[in-house]
Design a protein around this motif. Structure first.
Motif, mmCIF file in Angstrom:
data_model
loop_
_atom_site.group_PDB
_atom_site.id
_atom_site.type_symbol
_atom_site.label_atom_id
_atom_site.label_comp_id
_atom_site.label_asym_id
_atom_site.label_seq_id
_atom_site.Cartn_x
_atom_site.Cartn_y
_atom_site.Cartn_z
ATOM 1 N N GLU A 106 -27.884 -16.993 20.858
ATOM 2 C CA GLU A 106 -28.044 -15.516 20.640
ATOM 3 C C GLU A 106 -26.660 -14.987 20.385
ATOM 4 O OE1 GLU A 106 -30.972 -11.912 21.385
ATOM 5 O OE2 GLU A 106 -30.488 -13.078 23.012
ATOM 6 N N LYS A 107 -25.876 -15.142 21.284
ATOM 7 C CA LYS A 107 -24.555 -14.461 21.166
ATOM 8 C C LYS A 107 -23.798 -14.989 20.101
ATOM 9 C CE LYS A 107 -24.315 -12.945 25.788
ATOM 10 N NZ LYS A 107 -24.052 -11.518 25.738
ATOM 11 N N LEU A 108 -23.812 -16.366 19.702
ATOM 12 C CA LEU A 108 -23.049 -16.937 18.762
ATOM 13 C C LEU A 108 -23.605 -16.685 17.567
ATOM 14 C CD1 LEU A 108 -22.501 -20.630 20.415
ATOM 15 C CD2 LEU A 108 -20.951 -18.603 20.281
ATOM 16 N N ARG A 109 -24.939 -16.477 17.354
ATOM 17 C CA ARG A 109 -25.477 -16.097 16.209
ATOM 18 C C ARG A 109 -25.107 -14.657 15.730
ATOM 19 N NH1 ARG A 109 -31.243 -14.409 16.305
ATOM 20 N NH2 ARG A 109 -29.876 -12.803 17.419
ATOM 21 N N ASN A 110 -24.873 -13.822 16.740
ATOM 22 C CA ASN A 110 -24.541 -12.566 16.492
ATOM 23 C C ASN A 110 -23.174 -12.326 16.043
ATOM 24 O OD1 ASN A 110 -27.288 -11.599 16.942
ATOM 25 N ND2 ASN A 110 -26.694 -11.181 19.285
ATOM 26 N N ALA A 111 -22.383 -13.467 16.427
ATOM 27 C CA ALA A 111 -20.921 -13.258 16.245
ATOM 28 C C ALA A 111 -20.540 -14.225 14.753
ATOM 29 C CB ALA A 111 -20.002 -13.924 17.104
ATOM 30 N N LEU A 112 -21.768 -14.623 13.964
ATOM 31 C CA LEU A 112 -21.574 -15.400 12.845
ATOM 32 C C LEU A 112 -21.640 -14.642 11.566
ATOM 33 C CD1 LEU A 112 -21.471 -18.409 12.104
ATOM 34 C CD2 LEU A 112 -23.979 -18.442 11.712
ATOM 35 N N SER A 113 -20.553 -14.587 10.652
ATOM 36 C CA SER A 113 -20.865 -13.901 9.579
ATOM 37 C C SER A 113 -22.158 -14.091 8.603
ATOM 38 C CB SER A 113 -19.502 -13.899 8.582
ATOM 39 O OG SER A 113 -19.679 -15.401 8.065
ATOM 40 N N GLY A 114 -22.472 -13.211 7.867
ATOM 41 C CA GLY A 114 -23.733 -13.290 6.950
ATOM 42 C C GLY A 114 -23.593 -14.732 6.306
ATOM 43 N N ASP A 115 -22.493 -14.986 5.732
ATOM 44 C CA ASP A 115 -22.603 -16.519 5.044
ATOM 45 C C ASP A 115 -22.118 -17.550 5.856
ATOM 46 O OD1 ASP A 115 -20.019 -15.983 5.099
ATOM 47 O OD2 ASP A 115 -19.479 -16.186 3.193
ATOM 48 N N GLY A 116 -21.937 -17.287 7.256
ATOM 49 C CA GLY A 116 -21.429 -18.412 8.134
ATOM 50 C C GLY A 116 -22.131 -19.544 8.544
ATOM 51 N N VAL A 117 -21.407 -20.553 9.034
ATOM 52 C CA VAL A 117 -22.058 -21.795 9.291
ATOM 53 C C VAL A 117 -21.499 -22.325 10.802
ATOM 54 C CG1 VAL A 117 -21.879 -24.219 8.907
ATOM 55 C CG2 VAL A 117 -21.575 -22.743 7.046
ATOM 56 N N ILE A 118 -22.806 -22.438 11.692
ATOM 57 C CA ILE A 118 -22.510 -23.005 13.014
ATOM 58 C C ILE A 118 -22.785 -24.554 13.082
ATOM 59 C CG2 ILE A 118 -24.764 -21.929 13.496
ATOM 60 C CD1 ILE A 118 -23.625 -21.653 16.486
ATOM 61 N N LYS A 119 -21.921 -25.133 13.847
ATOM 62 C CA LYS A 119 -21.993 -26.654 14.052
ATOM 63 C C LYS A 119 -22.485 -26.842 15.395
ATOM 64 C CE LYS A 119 -18.965 -29.679 15.457
ATOM 65 N NZ LYS A 119 -18.006 -30.403 15.552
ATOM 66 N N ILE A 120 -23.552 -27.475 15.665
ATOM 67 C CA ILE A 120 -24.076 -27.793 17.022
ATOM 68 C C ILE A 120 -24.085 -29.357 17.109
ATOM 69 C CG2 ILE A 120 -25.759 -27.717 18.664
ATOM 70 C CD1 ILE A 120 -26.659 -24.972 17.740
ATOM 71 N N SER A 121 -23.189 -29.843 17.857
ATOM 72 C CA SER A 121 -23.127 -31.306 17.991
ATOM 73 C C SER A 121 -23.479 -31.683 19.672
ATOM 74 C CB SER A 121 -21.662 -31.806 17.457
ATOM 75 O OG SER A 121 -21.668 -33.289 17.727
ATOM 76 N N VAL A 122 -24.319 -32.564 19.554
ATOM 77 C CA VAL A 122 -25.054 -33.031 20.875
ATOM 78 C C VAL A 122 -25.386 -34.575 21.058
ATOM 79 C CG1 VAL A 122 -25.675 -30.468 21.735
ATOM 80 C CG2 VAL A 122 -27.197 -32.206 20.499
ATOM 81 N N PRO A 123 -25.392 -35.023 22.086
ATOM 82 C CA PRO A 123 -25.777 -36.413 21.992
ATOM 83 C C PRO A 123 -27.335 -36.473 21.553
ATOM 84 C CG PRO A 123 -24.663 -35.654 24.289
ATOM 85 C CD PRO A 123 -24.944 -34.537 23.435
ATOM 86 N N ASP A 124 -27.442 -37.544 20.826
ATOM 87 C CA ASP A 124 -28.766 -37.835 20.400
ATOM 88 C C ASP A 124 -29.573 -38.873 21.476
ATOM 89 O OD1 ASP A 124 -31.223 -38.548 19.257
ATOM 90 O OD2 ASP A 124 -30.053 -39.157 17.207
ATOM 91 N N ALA A 125 -30.725 -37.922 21.965
ATOM 92 C CA ALA A 125 -31.263 -38.545 23.102
ATOM 93 C C ALA A 125 -32.528 -39.566 22.924
ATOM 94 C CB ALA A 125 -31.843 -37.603 24.178
ATOM 95 N N ALA A 126 -32.565 -39.618 21.362
ATOM 96 C CA ALA A 126 -33.942 -40.277 21.013
ATOM 97 C C ALA A 126 -34.027 -41.631 21.542
ATOM 98 C CB ALA A 126 -34.054 -40.097 19.424
#
Length: 348
Positions: free
Chosen positions: A235-255
């Protein structure tokens, strides 16, 4: 792992206890306490009775084994190279699946003192942590591709792009983005790593000090699997993102690991590669693609589907005709014909 989970503990969301019907099958030895409560008198572990991704209380058992179990003990001894203490031994390694969004997570997670012990005492002396300080050429190439892709995506001069590296660790990604001319901020509350970030020119700030709608790009690499309360962070990161911004979330794939657990394998029988995405005490949120997408949707975020042209072109720019000609001709011009003033020297 870039960001110690202990560095991101935030005030908890108020939650109610799960209803009796939703408590059925939860992998705990007694009636579960409220979200975030520590098991009284037994273990420095908190119990999450709601999904950390969507807050649903409808959970199903995936796997459980006491921390004194042979498989867990063998993993702790090997992974932490003898640095792990018996602090968590009274607890249970308990995996639960959210029936709403599909996220699998460890229900019993370290409290603040145990998080500090893990990330300040257990982790620093391991070979894995030492390796994190040094990247290979191929790893740096991969980072360069990511940074070039983002710059291409916005089509702006790098100097006009404000970026945030959240949980920057040893600042490999940050240094690459700064090398391309981007304006890079960083969040990293491990003081040793924060000092390193400042020493290489990174603007280091706190999570609560991020300006609203500032960043065109936010990088999070191997962070969200560690967080006891990932919703508050996103939530805090989304609020810091510009209107046209991109956020990358890279985590291990546990499937794959979860599939094998579902087929009846115990934790100790998994390969080291399969144990990693569901690592006890550290990788406490075990994402798959679907659960990660569902997590983003909780905050009005959706996957970006970039063009293959941009993805492939980011590696070298060779798909653009003018760049292709330059890439092919420049080595010949500089190193085959001896008239140029571009020379690499070695000892005579």
């Amino acid at each position: 792992m870039n960001m110690p989970a202990s560095s991101l503990e935030l005030p908890r969301l108020p939650v109610e206890p799960a209803s009796p019907s939703r408590r059925e099958g939860l992998p705990t030895p007694r009636q579960a306490p409220l979200q975030g409560d520590t098991l009284p008198g037994e273990s420095p572990l908190k119990v999450r009775t709601r999904c950390p991704g969507c807050l649903s209380g409808s959970l199903s058992v995936v796997y459980q084994e006491p921390y004194t179990g042979a498989g867990i003990q063998a993993y702790l001894a090997r992974h932490y190279e003898g640095h792990a203490s018996a602090t968590a031994d009274a607890g249970v390694y308990a995996l639960a699946r959210c029936d709403h969004c599909g996220l699998v997570f460890q229900q019993q997670v370290p409290n603040d003192p145990l998080l500090g012990e893990i990330y300040n005492d257990w982790v620093p002396g391991t070979e894995l942590e030492r390796e994190h300080r040094n990247y290979s050429l191929d790893e740096y190439r991969y980072l360069a591709e990511q940074v070039q892709f983002i710059i291409q995506h916005f089509g702006l001069p790098p100097g006009e792009l404000d970026m945030l590296d959240f949980g920057f660790g040893w600042a490999h990604w940050s240094k690459m983005a700064m090398g391309f001319g981007c304006n890079v901020w960083g969040v990293e509350l491990s003081e040793e790593r924060a000092r390193h970030g400042r020493s290489v020119g990174l603007r280091v700030v706190g999570l609560d000090d991020l300006p609203a709608r500032r960043f065109r790009f936010i990088n999070t690499e191997q962070v969200f699997e560690h967080l006891t309360e990932p919703r508050l962070v996103l939530e805090k990161l989304r609020n810091a993102l510009s209107g046209d911004g991109v956020i990358k979330i890279s985590v291990p794939d546990a499937a794959a690991a979860l599939k094998k657990i579902g087929q009846g394998k115990n934790f100790g029988a998994l390969s080291a590669g399969d144990q990693m995405p569901i690592a006890p005490l550290e990788h406490i949120n075990a994402f798959s693609h679907d659960s990660l997408v569902a997590f983003g949707k909780e905050f009005g975020l959706k996957p970006l589907h970039p063009s293959f042209y941009r993805l492939y072109n980011s590696a070298s720019g060779m798909l653009q005709p003018k760049n292709l000609a330059r890439v092919l001709a420049r080595p010949l011009y500089r190193h085959v014909f001896p008239q140029t003033t571009f020379v690499y020297f070695v000892r005579a």
